[in-house]
Enzyme design. Structure first.
Site, short mmCIF file in Angstrom:
data_model
loop_
_atom_site.label_atom_id
_atom_site.label_comp_id
_atom_site.label_asym_id
_atom_site.label_seq_id
_atom_site.Cartn_x
_atom_site.Cartn_y
_atom_site.Cartn_z
N CYS A 30 3.39 1.97 5.60
CA CYS A 30 4.05 2.61 4.47
C CYS A 30 5.54 2.31 4.56
CB CYS A 30 3.82 4.13 4.49
SG CYS A 30 4.30 4.93 2.95
N CYS A 57 7.99 4.68 3.49
CA CYS A 57 8.85 5.86 3.38
C CYS A 57 9.66 6.16 4.64
CB CYS A 57 8.06 7.08 2.94
SG CYS A 57 6.82 7.61 4.13
N CYS A 89 7.99 5.54 -0.88
CA CYS A 89 7.00 4.70 -0.22
C CYS A 89 7.04 3.25 -0.69
CB CYS A 89 5.61 5.30 -0.41
SG CYS A 89 5.48 6.98 0.23
N LYS A 118 -5.38 10.22 -1.53
CA LYS A 118 -4.26 10.94 -0.93
C LYS A 118 -3.56 11.75 -2.01
CE LYS A 118 0.04 10.27 1.56
NZ LYS A 118 0.88 9.35 2.33
N ARG A 138 7.26 15.44 7.24
CA ARG A 138 8.47 14.76 6.76
C ARG A 138 9.67 15.05 7.65
NH1 ARG A 138 6.98 15.27 0.31
NH2 ARG A 138 5.15 13.91 0.49
N ARG A 149 6.58 12.50 -4.90
CA ARG A 149 5.66 11.36 -4.81
C ARG A 149 4.55 11.43 -5.85
NH1 ARG A 149 8.02 9.67 -0.27
NH2 ARG A 149 7.72 10.68 1.74
N GLU A 152 -10.51 6.29 -7.12
CA GLU A 152 -9.56 5.69 -6.17
C GLU A 152 -10.30 5.08 -4.98
OE1 GLU A 152 -6.35 5.24 -6.19
OE2 GLU A 152 -5.54 6.57 -7.73
N LYS A 161 -7.13 12.89 2.24
CA LYS A 161 -5.97 13.54 2.84
C LYS A 161 -5.29 14.43 1.83
CE LYS A 161 -1.51 12.28 4.59
NZ LYS A 161 -0.56 11.25 4.82
N TYR A 189 -3.61 16.47 14.76
CA TYR A 189 -2.64 16.78 15.81
C TYR A 189 -3.25 17.72 16.85
CZ TYR A 189 0.24 14.86 12.12
OH TYR A 189 0.74 14.03 11.17
C1 PBG Z 1 3.51 8.36 4.68
C2 PBG Z 1 2.65 9.43 5.21
C3 PBG Z 1 2.74 10.84 5.05
C4 PBG Z 1 1.77 11.40 5.87
C5 PBG Z 1 1.11 10.36 6.49
N1 PBG Z 1 1.65 9.15 6.07
C6 PBG Z 1 3.68 11.67 4.26
C7 PBG Z 1 3.81 11.57 2.81
O1 PBG Z 1 3.02 10.94 2.10
O2 PBG Z 1 4.78 12.14 2.34
C8 PBG Z 1 1.53 12.88 6.07
C9 PBG Z 1 0.89 13.27 7.35
C10 PBG Z 1 0.95 14.72 7.68
O3 PBG Z 1 1.42 15.56 6.90
O4 PBG Z 1 0.50 15.05 8.79
N2 PBG Z 1 3.44 8.09 3.37
#
Ligand code: PBG
Length: 305
Positions: A101, A103, A111, A176, A186, A198, A214, A229, A294
């Site tokens: 990604c 970002c 992103c 997502k 973040r 986003r 998707e 996600k 996590y």
């Molecule tokens: C990057 C990304 C994000 C997460 C994983 N890859 C953040 C976002 O889309 O803002 C989030 C992971 C998490 O909250 O544990 N784009």
């Protein structure tokens, strides 16, 4: 004997945050037990992760520099590229997945490439493909695009094949959602957008059928594993995806889902360990074959007895 769902450390993918420098291990305040670590420290952590029976990690980078084009994302000497090499040298059996990604690497925190205040989808594809190839060159076992640009799985697949990495699979963050559950992440990845949000590229949490569209597109473009996600507020989506497609399904138990449990546990309001196991079981029961979490280390310790 009649239990239908069993969670195992084998199901887990453990996300890690790698930062530049040496000797750094800085706890993320909103995610107790998670750290930003420099490459030397990550290597130590991965030995423990492997010894707990967790088969895989997902790497996020906090780069030394950020710019408009996210150049540090595809820099050969970038922080993720260095970490991949070091981890594969030290613990070759650990399966290393990288988050692809922009970002974390762009100065504006979006992103992709920003033009006239919005992300330019098609110009971003080339950079994502370069990032994925640079991870594969460094030794990554699988790449996981999380940007949600349209067409990125096909672009990454073509670039990997052309660079001689036809054997490297793609796990796509296919469904997502534009979720507030990413808040703590973040902070962890220092990737909050500097303006706007986003929602022009991530999905509306109110939509269920769109997730299937998707996912279908990503599979058609060559995704080997598809991801939903966040996980917990989206168990219906996990279940739909599992019953509609025959590729492995991953679910990302995201940062906010983790922080909620950790905070309430700290306050003594809930039984943290039981809630953690119940959440992981519910994600598996909904249909996830793989869980990015996590909690991986805490849960593996309990499961290993
Ligand atoms: C990057 C990304 C994000 C997460 C994983 N890859 C953040 C976002 O889309 O803002 C989030 C992971 C998490 O909250 O544990 N784009």
């Amino acid at each position: 004997m009649v239990r239908e769902t069993a969670v195992s450390p084998d199901d887990f993918i453990y996300p890690l945050f790698v930062t530049h420098g040496r000797g750094i291990k800085k706890e993320i305040s909103s995610m107790p037990g998670c750290y930003q670590e420099s490459v030397d420290k990550i290597v130590r952590s991965t030995k423990e992760i492997h010894s707990l029976g967790i088969p895989s990690i997902l790497l996020f980078g906090i780069p030394e520099y950020k710019d408009e084009k996210g150049s540090s994302a595809y820099d050969e000497r970038g922080v993720v590229q260095k970490a991949i090499k070091a981890v594969k040298d030290a613990v070759p059996e650990l399966y290393v997945i990288t988050d692809v990604c922009m970002c974390e690497y762009t100065s504006h925190g979006h992103c992709g490439i920003v033009e006239k205040g919005d992300v330019n989808n098609d110009k971003t594809l080339k950079l994502l493909a370069m990032e994925a190839v640079s991870h594969a060159k460094a030794g990554a076992d699988m790449v996981a695009p999380s940007d949600m640009m349209d067409g990125r799985v096909a672009a990454i697949r073509a670039a990997l094949d052309e660079a001689g990495f036809s054997g490297i699979p793609i796990m796509s963050y296919a469904a997502k959602y534009a979720s507030a559950f990413y808040g703590p992440f973040r902070e962890a990845a220092e990737s909050a957008p500097k303006f706007g949000d986003r929602r022009s590229y991530q999905m509306d949490p109110a939509n269920r059928r769109e997730a299937l569209k998707e996912i279908a597109l990503d599979i058609e473009e060559g995704a080997d594993i598809v991801m939903v996600k966040p996980a917990l507020s989206y168990l219906d989506i996990i279940s739909d995806v599992k019953s509609s497609f025959d590729v492995p399904v991953a679910a990302y138990n995201v940062s906010g889902e983790y922080s909620l449990v950790k905070a309430a546990g700290k306050m003594g309001w809930i039984d943290e360990k039981s809630i953690m196991m119940e959440i992981l079981t519910s994600i598996k029961r909904a249909g996830a074959d793989l869980i990015l979490t996590y909690f991986a280390k805490d849960a593996a310790k309990i499961l290993n007895g």
